[in-house]
Write a protein that holds these residues in place. Structure first.
Motif, mmCIF file in Angstrom:
data_model
loop_
_atom_site.group_PDB
_atom_site.id
_atom_site.type_symbol
_atom_site.label_atom_id
_atom_site.label_comp_id
_atom_site.label_asym_id
_atom_site.label_seq_id
_atom_site.Cartn_x
_atom_site.Cartn_y
_atom_site.Cartn_z
ATOM 1 N N ILE B 41 0.851 -1.202 0.000
ATOM 2 C CA ILE B 41 0.000 0.000 0.000
ATOM 3 C C ILE B 41 0.884 1.248 0.000
ATOM 4 C CG2 ILE B 41 -1.735 1.309 1.326
ATOM 5 C CD1 ILE B 41 -2.955 -1.231 0.261
ATOM 6 N N GLU B 42 1.922 1.230 0.828
ATOM 7 C CA GLU B 42 2.825 2.399 0.900
ATOM 8 C C GLU B 42 3.539 2.632 -0.426
ATOM 9 O OE1 GLU B 42 5.071 1.209 4.294
ATOM 10 O OE2 GLU B 42 3.546 1.937 5.715
ATOM 11 N N SER B 43 3.977 1.531 -1.074
ATOM 12 C CA SER B 43 4.611 1.691 -2.398
ATOM 13 C C SER B 43 3.630 2.302 -3.386
ATOM 14 C CB SER B 43 5.078 0.337 -2.936
ATOM 15 O OG SER B 43 6.062 -0.203 -2.100
ATOM 16 N N SER B 44 2.403 1.833 -3.357
ATOM 17 C CA SER B 44 1.398 2.351 -4.281
ATOM 18 C C SER B 44 1.113 3.830 -4.012
ATOM 19 C CB SER B 44 0.103 1.538 -4.170
ATOM 20 O OG SER B 44 -0.927 2.167 -4.909
ATOM 21 N N LYS B 45 1.010 4.178 -2.755
ATOM 22 C CA LYS B 45 0.701 5.576 -2.412
ATOM 23 C C LYS B 45 1.776 6.539 -2.928
ATOM 24 C CE LYS B 45 -1.112 7.130 1.351
ATOM 25 N NZ LYS B 45 -2.291 7.783 0.753
ATOM 26 N N LYS B 46 3.015 6.080 -2.927
ATOM 27 C CA LYS B 46 4.111 6.939 -3.413
ATOM 28 C C LYS B 46 3.993 7.223 -4.907
ATOM 29 C CE LYS B 46 7.544 5.484 -0.081
ATOM 30 N NZ LYS B 46 8.250 4.211 0.110
ATOM 31 N N GLU B 47 3.391 6.297 -5.644
ATOM 32 C CA GLU B 47 3.465 6.375 -7.111
ATOM 33 C C GLU B 47 2.132 6.659 -7.791
ATOM 34 O OE1 GLU B 47 5.192 2.478 -7.884
ATOM 35 O OE2 GLU B 47 7.213 3.314 -7.808
ATOM 36 N N ASN B 48 1.037 6.725 -7.031
ATOM 37 C CA ASN B 48 -0.290 6.897 -7.646
ATOM 38 C C ASN B 48 -1.145 7.862 -6.833
ATOM 39 O OD1 ASN B 48 -0.183 4.449 -9.656
ATOM 40 N ND2 ASN B 48 0.550 3.680 -7.678
ATOM 41 N N ALA B 49 -2.087 8.500 -7.514
ATOM 42 C CA ALA B 49 -2.979 9.437 -6.820
ATOM 43 C C ALA B 49 -3.984 8.679 -5.936
ATOM 44 C CB ALA B 49 -3.716 10.304 -7.839
ATOM 45 N N ILE B 50 -4.459 7.538 -6.438
ATOM 46 C CA ILE B 50 -5.468 6.748 -5.720
ATOM 47 C C ILE B 50 -4.927 5.337 -5.517
ATOM 48 C CG2 ILE B 50 -7.787 5.726 -5.880
ATOM 49 C CD1 ILE B 50 -8.225 8.565 -5.759
ATOM 50 N N THR B 51 -5.033 4.837 -4.297
ATOM 51 C CA THR B 51 -4.632 3.442 -4.042
ATOM 52 C C THR B 51 -5.865 2.612 -3.691
ATOM 53 O OG1 THR B 51 -2.360 3.934 -3.419
ATOM 54 C CG2 THR B 51 -3.340 1.929 -2.485
ATOM 55 N N VAL B 52 -6.028 1.519 -4.457
ATOM 56 C CA VAL B 52 -7.156 0.609 -4.256
ATOM 57 C C VAL B 52 -6.614 -0.718 -3.726
ATOM 58 C CG1 VAL B 52 -9.065 -0.612 -5.391
ATOM 59 C CG2 VAL B 52 -8.354 1.652 -6.222
ATOM 60 N N CYS B 53 -7.246 -1.236 -2.679
ATOM 61 C CA CYS B 53 -6.900 -2.567 -2.169
ATOM 62 C C CYS B 53 -8.126 -3.462 -2.303
ATOM 63 C CB CYS B 53 -6.482 -2.456 -0.708
ATOM 64 S SG CYS B 53 -6.061 -4.057 0.041
ATOM 65 N N SER B 54 -7.958 -4.630 -2.919
ATOM 66 C CA SER B 54 -9.076 -5.581 -2.936
ATOM 67 C C SER B 54 -8.845 -6.640 -1.869
ATOM 68 C CB SER B 54 -9.235 -6.228 -4.312
ATOM 69 O OG SER B 54 -8.115 -7.009 -4.619
#
Lengths: 280, 280
Positions: B41-54
């Motif tokens: 999640i933290e990696s995604s937050k650094k690189e994207n405006a929106i982070t989605v977790c399924s």
């Protein structure tokens, strides 16, 4: 009309259109376009802001190398027809662009591909499924248009869209026919004057078979009738005539009274493989 | 943080975000989240405006019904952890929402799934491939994050993304470990105090096996060493220890001098199946 040969160009252009709120309709083809394809373009134009047509003779869906080699390729006249029909984007990639390496993944559609086209063209629907998935992921249409002449293909792709949750709608469109009943097909151009004159017998037989089934004949009786019918026309080599449930494509023994029945046929005529179907 | 249970709600929300020009990062999980997931999640937050977790315990990727039944489900604390980590959207569908009917389509990844996890969990990668395709088509991320603990899963999904031309990037992320070396896993919560104390032997063995291979031992010698190692710890039941090429996952007889070598292990410990790997 934009003509692109690469995935990157196509995606760049279409992403800008989608950001501008334009809906995309998609008509995947193998080229050698005829009026049947153009009717799909026209349907798409009515329902979408942008219409994309792909032209790609997909090698992985041909089980017969000779059939692949002989498949007509007429890109220039295809583009002229598409421009005239108001198509917005043509995506015409090379095989190398679509397959930088051969896919390792294989699709198996179960019972949907053990009958008819699947049975006689092993691997065909794997090739169709993979290439259509690729095209859907490249074009990202809201709606995709397919001709009902390829009835089993429509069933397979509809199953795939459900199974993989593709966010788009499949629009099946009616088969267009020549004045004498022959289903329009790119392969018709490979018929000689002589075999072209015989070709309408396929649809004539389908019409007669439908009448037989409606009068209560069994599937087996109707199949025997078809075999007999072609005895008078030895230029034909019947591959199959199947009577099936329209939705599942599983064989039925009688015309379906609850749902729709499909009669599907494949036959060689002078070395050209023709398919057709009738639904009632 | 938005929590959605239906595909329609998720797509409505995310389409609006994408129209507003926001990029989407995606972390697919089966819940029972731990620090390893949160690092994705933290990696995604650094690189994207929106982070989605399924969060979806996908029944079709379990070959063992008992394993499926026992798989930990902790939705409430999962959502708390995700909210704290700054996740924007949780997609937590029911099995009925994801599979209104069972898929007919089956995926076959060829040699990628005849080794290791594929060999010991028949049908596993078909289930993974189908569900990840569905999730990609629902979420439509620019980037998707996967932990390297599931090394073979990363290889399979990367192959699938290439083969189907998914328009997204797979970001493999390092395995997180407890202080004693045990790879973080949702299944660790099923270990007793006693087996938990033994569990770090898996990573210790991997480290020793790596040293052996680096000193010139063959794959067969290293595998014999592993079997010997576990003789001292009869609580373990070794399923496989494979030495493979990192990219193809095909077995190698020696550590690869040209590319990277992966040592992959699966072992049961007190009825809990644990996997881990080391790459060098």
């Amino acid at each position: 009309m934009q003509i692109f040969n690469t995935i990157a160009e196509t995606q760049n252009y279409l992403k800008a259109q989608q950001k501008a709120g334009k809906t995309i309709g998609f008509v995947p083809t193998m080229g050698a376009l005829h009026t049947g394809h153009i009717s799909l373009i026209e349907s798409s134009k009515k329902e979408n802001a942008i219409t994309v047509c792909s032209i790609f003779v997909n090698p992985t869906q041909f089980n017969n190398p000779e059939d692949l080699k002989k498949y007509p390729r007429t890109l220039e006249t295809d583009c002229e027809m598409l421009a005239k029909a108001g198509c917005d984007v043509v995506f015409a990639p090379s095989a190398e662009e679509m397959y930088p390496s051969l896919p390792k993944l294989k699709f198996d559609f179960g019972t949907l591909e053990t009958v008819m086209e699947g049975k006689f063209r092993p691997g065909h629907f794997n090739g169709v499924g993979i290439v259509v998935s690729k095209l859907f992921n490249i074009v990202k249409p809201e709606k995709a248009y397919f001709g009902l002449k390829d009835l089993q293909q429509v069933a397979v792709i509809r199953q795939m869209v459900n199974d993989l949750s593709f966010d788009l709608e499949i629009i099946p469109c009616p088969t267009l026919r020549e004045a004498d009943g022959l289903a329009m097909s790119s392969r018709n151009t490979r018929l000689s004057a002589e075999t072209r004159a015989l070709a309408p017998h396929i649809y004539q037989l389908l019409t007669l078979a439908k009448e037989q089934l409606q009068s209560g004949a069994s599937a087996a009786e109707t199949q025997a009738f078809a075999t007999d019918y072609f005895r008078n026309y030895p230029a034909f080599e019947l591959e199959y005539l199947e009577i099936a449930n329209f939705d599942t494509l599983e064989p039925v023994t009688q015309a379906d009274t609850a749902g729709k029945t499909a009669i599907c046929i494949a036959a060689f005529l002078g070395g050209v493989r023709l398919i057709d179907n009738i639904v009632f």
